[in-house]
Design an enzyme around this catalytic site. Structure first.
Site, PDB file in Angstrom:
ATOM      1  N   HIS A 117       0.806  -1.234   0.000  1.00  0.00           N
ATOM      2  CA  HIS A 117       0.000   0.000   0.000  1.00  0.00           C
ATOM      3  C   HIS A 117       0.838   1.283   0.000  1.00  0.00           C
ATOM      4  O   HIS A 117       0.530   2.248   0.698  1.00  0.00           O
ATOM      5  CB  HIS A 117      -0.949   0.006   1.200  1.00  0.00           C
ATOM      6  N   HIS A 121      -9.635   2.253   0.482  1.00  0.00           N
ATOM      7  CA  HIS A 121      -9.552   1.168   1.464  1.00  0.00           C
ATOM      8  C   HIS A 121     -10.618   1.262   2.556  1.00  0.00           C
ATOM      9  O   HIS A 121     -10.349   0.961   3.727  1.00  0.00           O
ATOM     10  CB  HIS A 121      -8.148   1.152   2.067  1.00  0.00           C
ATOM     11  N   GLU A 126     -11.620  -3.685  -2.783  1.00  0.00           N
ATOM     12  CA  GLU A 126     -10.712  -2.662  -3.321  1.00  0.00           C
ATOM     13  C   GLU A 126     -10.517  -2.913  -4.810  1.00  0.00           C
ATOM     14  O   GLU A 126      -9.959  -3.934  -5.204  1.00  0.00           O
ATOM     15  CB  GLU A 126      -9.358  -2.746  -2.615  1.00  0.00           C
TER      16      GLU A 126
HETATM   17  C1  BGC Z   1      -4.691  -6.302   2.202  1.00  0.00           C
HETATM   18  C2  BGC Z   1      -4.455  -7.044   3.489  1.00  0.00           C
HETATM   19  C3  BGC Z   1      -3.898  -6.087   4.482  1.00  0.00           C
HETATM   20  C4  BGC Z   1      -4.872  -4.967   4.668  1.00  0.00           C
HETATM   21  C5  BGC Z   1      -4.315  -3.961   5.602  1.00  0.00           C
HETATM   22  C6  BGC Z   1      -5.645  -5.204   2.458  1.00  0.00           C
HETATM   23  O1  BGC Z   1      -5.805  -4.459   1.309  1.00  0.00           O
HETATM   24  O2  BGC Z   1      -5.164  -7.158   1.213  1.00  0.00           O
HETATM   25  O3  BGC Z   1      -3.568  -8.124   3.316  1.00  0.00           O
HETATM   26  O4  BGC Z   1      -3.629  -6.703   5.688  1.00  0.00           O
HETATM   27  O5  BGC Z   1      -5.105  -4.356   3.438  1.00  0.00           O
HETATM   28  O6  BGC Z   1      -5.269  -3.451   6.371  1.00  0.00           O
END
Ligand code: BGC
Length: 379
Positions: free
Chosen positions: A133, A207, A344
């Site tokens: 991310h 998210h 997402e």
């Molecule tokens: C991911 C997860 C991750 C989470 C974090 C998601 O987008 O797929 O693996 O732990 O984000 O909050």
């Protein structure tokens, strides 16, 4: 008398046209107030967006975080359906990306490494040996420039951010614009744009964690989920794609007909074990650049429905497996294991290292463009 007229209008509207009731006393538009300061003294703003249907969305320019979003249930009762915190301080302290814009690259890049045009790049590692991310300070943790806007019946905020060459290890100066819009028919629309002065991977997403049953509900396992994907992307024990696109037929990943999230989440097998539940990317049968209906979630107790429509080829379905009851959210609600889900929209994880996946490389002269809508109804 006024009450009578309002009630008659609601019933005429419902019976004759089947439309959602116009919430009484709604003043559609965008207002804002100060939401405190970052440790470096910069002021943070909280915007309050109200649609003519009565939906309300609060968003801050810190990380573009949606802190609250209300939607009506089958009786027209509005509830907050997203996870988050009451204060800026809590977001600064520790958040699993609640409600935020994710970038420069949503999802994982293996070992934070990739090569592009003959150069090797090393990104910040913030998820074991991997990059997740956008890194240590991704787009979820920066202060965006923000402008509220209203056009016709739509109201929203436009966020802008200049990501510098080298930020978190990425090449090129990237100019990013993300537009959030609430429509009169209860849709939240996200439009992403970016340009660069050097080739770079870009994969932007949003998210938000949802629980359509409302704020105090501590499980999402009873939500019925439909995803149009005929294939998903298997991961290894580090949650990195193996490179395979696997058919969902006969697996717990087949959501082509609605199934409750809880029905097969503990069915076992390597994939559910590696993901600790669902934490996988689904391969969407998209028509490139058009908006495609790719997922639908129905929550039986409230009747709320969320439909996901996007131009993206992938959908990360994350069932909130890392929530473990240690985070205390809005109004003192404890976020238990699997009390929120994320859908997402994005390109596939680790695409910069997977030549068979659709490219995520943006080059100078090109414009990155992506659109996603979450539409809310009830039945
Ligand atoms: C991911 C997860 C991750 C989470 C974090 C998601 O987008 O797929 O693996 O732990 O984000 O909050």
């Amino acid at each position: 008398m006024r009450k009578f007229v309002t009630i008659s209008v609601i019933f005429t509207c419902l019976f004759l046209f089947g439309c959602e009731p116009q919430a009484p006393d709604v003043v559609a538009g965008v207002t804002s107030d100060s939401w405190g300061r970052l440790p470096d003294g910069r002021e943070v703003t909280l915007f309050h967006i109200v649609s003519p249907s009565g939906m309300k969305m609060d968003v801050t320019n810190y990380g573009g975080i949606i802190t609250s979003l209300t939607a009506p249930d089958r009786n027209g009762k509005f509830d907050d359906i997203v996870l988050g915190f009451d204060s800026l301080e809590s977001y600064l302290e520790n958040t699993p990306y609640f409600g935020a814009i994710i970038g420069r690259y949503g999802n994982r890049i293996a070992e934070g490494r990739f090569s592009l045009d003959g150069e090797n790049y090393e990104l910040a590692l913030n998820n074991g040996a991997n990059h997740l991310h956008g890194g240590l300070v991704g787009f979820d943790k920066v202060l965006w420039d923000a402008e509220p806007f209203s056009d016709e019946e739509n109201h929203g905020v436009i966020f802008k951010y200049e990501s510098a060459d080298g930020e978190e290890g990425y090449p090129g100066n990237l100019s990013v614009e993300v537009k959030y819009r609430l429509t009169p028919d209860s849709r939240v629309v996200f439009s992403y744009k970016a340009t660069t002065d050097k080739a770079t991977p870009v994969n932007l997403t949003q998210h938000t964690y949802f629980n359509l049953a409302g704020p105090a509900s501590n499980s999402i396992l009873g939500h019925e989920l439909m995803i149009t994907a005929a294939e998903f992307i298997p991961i290894d024990s580090n949650m990195i794609p193996t490179g395979e696109l696997r058919a969902v037929d006969g697996t717990p990943f087949d959501f082509r007909k609605p199934v409750t999230i809880g029905e097969r989440i503990n069915a076992g097998g390597k994939q559910l074990e590696y993901g600790r539940g669902y934490d996988h990317n689904f391969v969407l049968p998209i028509v490139a650049t058009s908006l495609n209906l790719v997922a639908r979630v129905f929550e039986p107790s409230s009747g709320r429905i969320m439909t996901v429509i996007t131009t993206e080829p992938g959908l990360q379905f994350y069932s909130g497996n890392f929530l473990d009851g240690t985070l205390v959210g809005k109004g003192g609600v404890v976020y238990e294991h699997r009390s929120g889900f994320c859908l997402e929209t994005q390109h596939f994880p680790d695409s910069p290292n997977q030549s068979a996946f659709p490219s995520t490389i943006l080059r100078p002269g090109e414009t990155y463009s992506s659109h996603t809508m979450y539409a809310f109804t009830a039945e």
